[in-house]
Every structure is written in structure tokens, then in C-alpha cells.
Enzyme design. Structure first.
Site, PDB file in Angstrom:
ATOM      1  N   ARG A   1      26.387  52.900  53.945  1.00 23.00           N
ATOM      2  CA  ARG A   1      25.220  53.781  54.021  1.00 23.00           C
ATOM      3  C   ARG A   1      24.747  54.293  52.665  1.00 23.00           C
ATOM      4  O   ARG A   1      23.545  54.261  52.368  1.00 23.00           O
ATOM      5  CB  ARG A   1      25.525  55.012  54.901  1.00 23.00           C
ATOM      6  CG  ARG A   1      25.387  54.753  56.372  1.00 23.00           C
ATOM      7  CD  ARG A   1      26.411  55.550  57.125  1.00 23.00           C
ATOM      8  NE  ARG A   1      27.707  54.987  56.853  1.00 23.00           N
ATOM      9  CZ  ARG A   1      28.216  53.961  57.538  1.00 23.00           C
ATOM     10  NH1 ARG A   1      27.585  53.471  58.549  1.00 23.00           N
ATOM     11  NH2 ARG A   1      29.401  53.449  57.215  1.00 23.00           N
ATOM     12  N   THR A   2      25.657  54.806  51.869  1.00 21.90           N
ATOM     13  CA  THR A   2      25.213  55.485  50.644  1.00 21.90           C
ATOM     14  C   THR A   2      24.543  54.490  49.694  1.00 21.90           C
ATOM     15  O   THR A   2      23.438  54.724  49.203  1.00 21.90           O
ATOM     16  CB  THR A   2      26.402  56.185  49.962  1.00 21.90           C
ATOM     17  OG1 THR A   2      27.070  56.971  50.943  1.00 21.90           O
ATOM     18  CG2 THR A   2      25.935  57.088  48.838  1.00 21.90           C
TER      19      THR A   2
ATOM     20  N   ARG B   1      29.728  55.780  42.763  1.00 26.44           N
ATOM     21  CA  ARG B   1      30.865  56.154  43.626  1.00 26.44           C
ATOM     22  C   ARG B   1      32.135  55.646  42.959  1.00 26.44           C
ATOM     23  O   ARG B   1      32.183  54.497  42.504  1.00 26.44           O
ATOM     24  CB  ARG B   1      30.725  55.548  45.022  1.00 26.44           C
ATOM     25  CG  ARG B   1      31.988  55.747  45.860  1.00 26.44           C
ATOM     26  CD  ARG B   1      31.812  55.335  47.294  1.00 26.44           C
ATOM     27  NE  ARG B   1      30.944  56.267  47.989  1.00 26.44           N
ATOM     28  CZ  ARG B   1      30.686  56.201  49.301  1.00 26.44           C
ATOM     29  NH1 ARG B   1      31.230  55.244  50.033  1.00 26.44           N
ATOM     30  NH2 ARG B   1      29.900  57.080  49.874  1.00 26.44           N
TER      31      ARG B   1
ATOM     32  N   LYS C   1      38.315  43.296  33.167  1.00 28.15           N
ATOM     33  CA  LYS C   1      38.924  42.918  31.875  1.00 28.15           C
ATOM     34  C   LYS C   1      39.537  44.129  31.182  1.00 28.15           C
ATOM     35  O   LYS C   1      40.014  44.017  30.058  1.00 28.15           O
ATOM     36  CB  LYS C   1      37.848  42.321  30.952  1.00 28.15           C
ATOM     37  CG  LYS C   1      37.153  41.098  31.505  1.00 28.15           C
ATOM     38  CD  LYS C   1      36.002  40.697  30.570  1.00 28.15           C
ATOM     39  CE  LYS C   1      35.028  39.782  31.272  1.00 28.15           C
ATOM     40  NZ  LYS C   1      33.732  39.721  30.569  1.00 28.15           N
TER      41      LYS C   1
ATOM     42  N   HIS D   1      30.675  64.893  47.925  1.00 26.68           N
ATOM     43  CA  HIS D   1      29.679  63.852  48.250  1.00 26.68           C
ATOM     44  C   HIS D   1      28.347  64.594  48.444  1.00 26.68           C
ATOM     45  O   HIS D   1      27.852  64.753  49.549  1.00 26.68           O
ATOM     46  CB  HIS D   1      30.114  63.139  49.528  1.00 26.68           C
ATOM     47  CG  HIS D   1      29.392  61.855  49.830  1.00 26.68           C
ATOM     48  ND1 HIS D   1      28.217  61.480  49.216  1.00 26.68           N
ATOM     49  CD2 HIS D   1      29.697  60.861  50.700  1.00 26.68           C
ATOM     50  CE1 HIS D   1      27.832  60.311  49.696  1.00 26.68           C
ATOM     51  NE2 HIS D   1      28.713  59.910  50.599  1.00 26.68           N
TER      52      HIS D   1
END
Ligand code: CP
Length: 302
Positions: free
Chosen positions: A51-52, A101, A80, A129
Site C-alpha cells: 500500500r504505502t 521505508r 555491495k 509511520h
């Protein structure tokens, strides 16, 4: 709010929250407006999301912005050994705003300190959030007609649920009465309870969901956050703590609505989905309008 990062929900004032909700209403009426054609939005997802990420990308696309980014850090130079600092400094040269995120608490604040462009926290570990909070507030105001003086239950994983932490902080500005339902192991952290206490608001704690259903205007269900447990045995003990079934909703107030940030696992059975009190899929849709409002405001276009 132009050029401001949104890391904690408290980085924006109560008035700024309301501005975002009002603007989101405008975008709900007219979602396609090519006002961000000159902008590039970067979405950097170091943790899974449906969703986000997709609602941010949908929001940006509907406003005409270009979207760059990744959802699999394993396909980037992080693999890396590149540091978060170097990744953010690089991407901030390629974009006008970064939505990030990350599994580590505090990572979004760190990113905001090293970035040349605003950072929007799309979830940092179990911490916060904030964009979910704004869409939750939008959903609450839309269904209840107000944010003031409501009885709101939070059910499930109140310890690790970042959406709960940010939403409790935000609702502490609105004379909310909090009903906190969780197993002993997953109670709301003291630091989050402090926000309720500082505003002299009332909270009640429960272990049984049945006790709160008749009392509340909003029933905010949450998933037990399996990925945050260091001990899988502890997760096994609590994973089925709450399962909301349609038959349990008979005592609910007529205008009560069920919210859930999603994804769900088993905490709401599918027979609830057809109950008019189930609002979680519309709540996820509201995320597009709220994220349009955030992008437009922070980029200084609205
Ligand atoms: N509510 C929420 O954050 O959902 P995703 O994990 O799918 O983005």
C-alpha cells in the site's frame, strides 16, 4: 510545510495535519491534476510494502511527477556495502523528494539529516509511520464527521505496531479516550503512553476485545508484527490473540467503523469484509489522496 521532512507525526503541527486532510479532500474530488510535472519523486523501500509504496507512486503519477526508486535493496549498491548516508546523498541528487521505508528505527531521521531534499518516513522499524497516520485521521474524520472526543480502540500489537504509535500521538490532540487491547507481552510502550498522559487524557487497558466493541467509535485492528520478534517462540504465544469475526459486531454502535492499516493475516475474518462497518479497503484508497496532499504541500505546489 514547503521543503519540510516528515519523519515523526509531530514534525507537523496540528494545523498542518488539518491542512493535509483538507487538501486530501480536494484531491479526492479531482485526483488527476498535472501539477508536479517538473518533479521527480524517489521511493526507496528497504522493507516490503504494497500500500504505502504503490499509493505514493499512484499519487505521484496522478499529479504528473516522474517516479524513480527501488523496492528490492538487494538489486542496488546496498548489496555491495553502500551506507545509508551515501545512498541518500546520491538519490537526493536525482530527485526532489524521497519517500523511504527502512527496518531500523531512527533511519528516517538520519536520512533527513544527510539529505539535500525532504524525506518522508514511510515506516522506520517499530517506531513511526506518519503518512499512515494522516490517512487514518482522514478516514476517521470522514466516517465520524469529527476528530474530537471520540472513543478509539487499538487492538493487537501495540508494542511493535508503528502505525499505532504515530496515531496515538496525533489523536492525543483531540481529546480522544483510548481503549488499548493487547496481550501483556504487546502493551503500548510507556513512551507512547506519555503522550496521552501529557494531555491529561484517559486510557483503559484490556486483554479481551469483546469488552471494547460496544464502547467505541473506531475499532483499529492491527497485525501481530512477526518480523519484529527476536524470539519466534514469543510470536507463537501471541499470534492468534485476536480474531475479529462478523458475529462479534452485533453490539457495536451503528456508526462504528473498523480500520486496519493492512496487511492483515488472520486478525479479521473475511466475513467481516461485507459488513458496512468494515472500512479498511476504503482507508487504503484514502492513502492516495492524503499522499497527493503531502507531495504537493512539501514540494510547495499547494
Ligand atoms: N499500511 C501499510 O504500511 O501497508 P504496506 O506495508 O503494504 O505498505
Amino acid at each position: 510545510m514547503k521543503n519540510k521532512s516528515l519523519v515523526s507525526i509531530n514534525d507537523f503541527t496540528r494545523e498542518e495535519h488539518i491542512h493535509i486532510l483538507d487538501l486530501a479532500e480536494e484531491f479526492e474530488k479531482k485526483p488527476t491534476q498535472k501539477i508536479l510535472q517538473d518533479y521527480v519523486v524517489a521511493t526507496l523501500f528497504f522493507e516490503p510494502s504494497t500500500r504505502t509504496r504503490l499509493s505514493f507512486e499512484s499519487a505521484a503519477s496522478r499529479l504528473g511527477a516522474k517516479v524513480i526508486g527501488f523496492s528490492e535493496p538487494g538489486s542496488t549498491s546496498v548489496q555491495k556495502g553502500e551506507s545509508l548516508r551515501d545512498t541518500i546523498r546520491t538519490v537526493s541528487n536525482y530527485s526532489d523528494i524521497i519517500v523511504m521505508r527502512h527496518p531500523k528505527e531512527g533511519s528516517a531521521r538520519f536520512a533527513s539529516e544527510v539529505s539535500d531534499v525532504p524525506i518522508i518516513n514511510a515506516g522506520d522499524g517499530a517506531n513511526q509511520h506518519p503518512t499512515q497516520t494522516l490517512l487514518d485521521m482522514y478516514s476517521i474524520r470522514k466516517t465520524q464527521g469529527t476528530l474530537d472526543n471520540l472513543n478509539i480502540a487499538f487492538v493487537g500489537d501495540l508494542k511493535y505496531g508503528r502505525t499505532v504509535h504515530s496515531l496515538v500521538m496525533a489523536l492525543s490532540n483531540y481529546n480522544t479516550t483510548f481503549h488499548l487491547v493487547s496481550p501483556q507481552l504487546l502493551k503500548l510502550p510507556s513512551a507512547t503512553k506519555m503522550h496521552i498522559k501529557e494531555k491529561n487524557l484517559t486510557y483503559y487497558q484490556y486483554t479481551d476485545i469483546i469488552d471494547v466493541i460496544p464502547k467505541v467509535d473506531i475499532l483499529y485492528m492491527t497485525r501481530i508484527q512477526k518480523e519484529r520478534f527476536s524470539d519466534p517462540i514469543e510470536y507463537e504465544k501471541v499470534k492468534n490473540s485476536y480474531i475479529l469475526r462478523n458475529s462479534m459486531l452485533e453490539t457495536a454502535k451503528p456508526n462504528m467503523r473498523i480500520l486496519h492499516p493492512l496487511p492483515r493475516v488472520n486478525e479479521i475474518t473475511v466475513d467481516v469484509d461485507d459488513n458496512p462497518k468494515a472500512y479498511y479497503f476504503t482507508q487504503a484508497l484514502n492513502g492516495v489522496y492524503v499522499r497527493q496532499a503531502l507531495l504537493a504541500s512539501i514540494l510547495g505546489v499547494k
